[in-house]
Design a protein around this motif. Structure first.
Motif, PDB file in Angstrom:
ATOM      1  N   MET A 170       0.693  -1.529  -0.122  1.00 38.86           N
ATOM      2  CA  MET A 170       0.386   0.336  -0.488  1.00 38.86           C
ATOM      3  C   MET A 170       1.068   1.531   0.127  1.00 38.86           C
ATOM      4  SD  MET A 170      -3.162   0.779  -0.067  1.00 38.86           S
ATOM      5  CE  MET A 170      -4.219   2.100   0.515  1.00 38.86           C
ATOM      6  N   GLY A 171       1.510   1.620   0.692  1.00 42.95           N
ATOM      7  CA  GLY A 171       2.738   2.493   0.956  1.00 42.95           C
ATOM      8  C   GLY A 171       3.488   2.788  -0.531  1.00 42.95           C
ATOM      9  N   ILE A 172       3.463   1.772  -1.508  1.00 43.67           N
ATOM     10  CA  ILE A 172       4.322   1.933  -3.138  1.00 43.67           C
ATOM     11  C   ILE A 172       3.070   2.703  -3.778  1.00 43.67           C
ATOM     12  CG2 ILE A 172       5.183   1.381  -4.895  1.00 43.67           C
ATOM     13  CD1 ILE A 172       6.792  -0.795  -3.386  1.00 43.67           C
ATOM     14  N   ILE A 173       1.898   2.348  -3.895  1.00 45.23           N
ATOM     15  CA  ILE A 173       0.867   2.946  -4.166  1.00 45.23           C
ATOM     16  C   ILE A 173       0.775   4.066  -3.272  1.00 45.23           C
ATOM     17  CG2 ILE A 173      -1.526   3.147  -4.635  1.00 45.23           C
ATOM     18  CD1 ILE A 173      -1.648  -0.499  -4.864  1.00 45.23           C
TER      19      ILE A 173
ATOM     20  N   LEU B 263       2.948   6.364  -4.800  1.00 42.48           N
ATOM     21  CA  LEU B 263       2.873   6.779  -6.427  1.00 42.48           C
ATOM     22  C   LEU B 263       2.140   7.914  -6.472  1.00 42.48           C
ATOM     23  CD1 LEU B 263       2.717   3.828  -8.343  1.00 42.48           C
ATOM     24  CD2 LEU B 263       4.542   4.839  -8.477  1.00 42.48           C
ATOM     25  N   ILE B 264       0.581   7.961  -5.651  1.00 37.93           N
ATOM     26  CA  ILE B 264       0.122   8.969  -6.067  1.00 37.93           C
ATOM     27  C   ILE B 264       0.228   9.870  -5.225  1.00 37.93           C
ATOM     28  CG2 ILE B 264      -1.920   9.789  -4.845  1.00 37.93           C
ATOM     29  CD1 ILE B 264      -2.987   7.061  -4.727  1.00 37.93           C
ATOM     30  N   MET B 265       1.262   9.901  -4.296  1.00 40.93           N
ATOM     31  CA  MET B 265       1.770  11.467  -3.932  1.00 40.93           C
ATOM     32  C   MET B 265       2.701  12.811  -4.847  1.00 40.93           C
ATOM     33  SD  MET B 265       1.363  14.126  -2.113  1.00 40.93           S
ATOM     34  CE  MET B 265       1.358  13.614   0.051  1.00 40.93           C
ATOM     35  N   GLY B 266       3.546  11.749  -6.126  1.00 43.15           N
ATOM     36  CA  GLY B 266       4.212  11.745  -6.777  1.00 43.15           C
ATOM     37  C   GLY B 266       3.304  12.804  -7.924  1.00 43.15           C
ATOM     38  N   GLY B 267       2.472  12.064  -7.865  1.00 45.29           N
ATOM     39  CA  GLY B 267       1.222  12.372  -9.381  1.00 45.29           C
ATOM     40  C   GLY B 267       1.246  13.836  -8.927  1.00 45.29           C
ATOM     41  N   ILE B 268       0.624  13.816  -7.253  1.00 50.41           N
ATOM     42  CA  ILE B 268       0.105  15.407  -7.562  1.00 50.41           C
ATOM     43  C   ILE B 268       1.024  16.045  -7.014  1.00 50.41           C
ATOM     44  CG2 ILE B 268      -0.945  16.606  -5.431  1.00 50.41           C
ATOM     45  CD1 ILE B 268      -2.617  13.409  -4.532  1.00 50.41           C
TER      46      ILE B 268
ATOM     47  N   ASN C  25       3.997  13.240 -14.583  1.00 44.08           N
ATOM     48  CA  ASN C  25       3.356  13.347 -13.743  1.00 44.08           C
ATOM     49  C   ASN C  25       4.690  12.824 -12.670  1.00 44.08           C
ATOM     50  OD1 ASN C  25       2.051  15.691 -14.398  1.00 44.08           O
ATOM     51  ND2 ASN C  25       0.140  15.025 -14.164  1.00 44.08           N
ATOM     52  N   ILE C  26       3.833  11.504 -12.520  1.00 44.66           N
ATOM     53  CA  ILE C  26       4.141  10.954 -10.836  1.00 44.66           C
ATOM     54  C   ILE C  26       5.653  10.940 -11.308  1.00 44.66           C
ATOM     55  CG2 ILE C  26       4.367   8.386 -10.600  1.00 44.66           C
ATOM     56  CD1 ILE C  26       1.313   7.747 -11.225  1.00 44.66           C
ATOM     57  N   ILE C  27       6.445  10.683 -12.675  1.00 44.72           N
ATOM     58  CA  ILE C  27       7.903  10.671 -12.491  1.00 44.72           C
ATOM     59  C   ILE C  27       8.422  11.854 -12.332  1.00 44.72           C
ATOM     60  CG2 ILE C  27      10.017  10.362 -14.108  1.00 44.72           C
ATOM     61  CD1 ILE C  27       8.040   8.487 -15.673  1.00 44.72           C
ATOM     62  N   ALA C  28       7.795  13.179 -12.748  1.00 42.23           N
ATOM     63  CA  ALA C  28       8.153  14.283 -12.088  1.00 42.23           C
ATOM     64  C   ALA C  28       8.274  14.457 -10.337  1.00 42.23           C
ATOM     65  CB  ALA C  28       7.575  14.472 -13.089  1.00 42.23           C
ATOM     66  N   GLY C  29       7.363  13.790  -9.722  1.00 46.23           N
ATOM     67  CA  GLY C  29       7.381  14.061  -8.330  1.00 46.23           C
ATOM     68  C   GLY C  29       7.823  12.913  -8.210  1.00 46.23           C
TER      69      GLY C  29
ATOM     70  N   VAL D 280       3.977  13.951   4.798  1.00 42.60           N
ATOM     71  CA  VAL D 280       2.936  12.676   4.026  1.00 42.60           C
ATOM     72  C   VAL D 280       3.131  11.419   2.688  1.00 42.60           C
ATOM     73  CG1 VAL D 280       0.368  13.182   2.790  1.00 42.60           C
ATOM     74  CG2 VAL D 280       1.431  15.329   3.592  1.00 42.60           C
ATOM     75  N   TRP D 281       2.534  10.725   3.907  1.00 39.19           N
ATOM     76  CA  TRP D 281       2.878   9.313   2.905  1.00 39.19           C
ATOM     77  C   TRP D 281       4.407   9.244   2.511  1.00 39.19           C
ATOM     78  CZ3 TRP D 281      -1.584  10.205  -0.695  1.00 39.19           C
ATOM     79  CH2 TRP D 281      -3.170  10.167  -0.430  1.00 39.19           C
ATOM     80  N   GLY D 282       4.749   9.681   3.599  1.00 43.63           N
ATOM     81  CA  GLY D 282       6.993   9.676   3.674  1.00 43.63           C
ATOM     82  C   GLY D 282       7.115  10.154   2.348  1.00 43.63           C
ATOM     83  N   VAL D 283       6.400  11.009   1.712  1.00 44.80           N
ATOM     84  CA  VAL D 283       7.403  12.253   1.041  1.00 44.80           C
ATOM     85  C   VAL D 283       7.159  13.543   1.668  1.00 44.80           C
ATOM     86  CG1 VAL D 283       6.989  13.818  -1.045  1.00 44.80           C
ATOM     87  CG2 VAL D 283       6.388  11.200  -0.697  1.00 44.80           C
ATOM     88  N   ALA D 284       7.744  14.715   1.877  1.00 45.12           N
ATOM     89  CA  ALA D 284       8.655  15.719   2.134  1.00 45.12           C
ATOM     90  C   ALA D 284       7.699  16.433   1.288  1.00 45.12           C
ATOM     91  CB  ALA D 284       9.892  16.011   2.993  1.00 45.12           C
TER      92      ALA D 284
END
Length: 86
Positions: free
Chosen positions: A1-4, A7-12, A32-36, A54-58
């Protein structure tokens, strides 16, 4: 679940960076996901874990890194498009 969630946070983050700069990230949602994700990594190298996480992303370093990445990517893609037209 953490990877998903990552990826969502990277896209945002990538989408927000594209909106702030007014540049389209090549590749749509995948771009967008790759850029994030690349932005989160780049921002983590530059600023560390500054601000809320948030979700492991600063958030702040990820956004700054994504802005840098999208800007540089748009410069590279723009010069490649100009090179093809010549």
């Amino acid at each position: 679940m953490g990877i998903i969630l990552y990826l969502i946070m990277g896209g945002i983050i990538g989408w927000i960076a594209g909106m702030i700069l007014g540049k389209d990230v090549p590749g749509g949602i995948i771009g967008n996901i790759i850029a994030g994700i690349v932005g989160a990594w780049l921002g983590g190298l530059i600023l560390g874990d500054l601000g809320p996480v948030v979700w492991g992303v600063a958030i702040i370093p990820a956004l700054i890194g994504a802005l840098i990445f999208v800007f540089v990517l748009s410069l590279i893609m723009g010069s490649m498009r100009k090179g093809r037209r010549a």
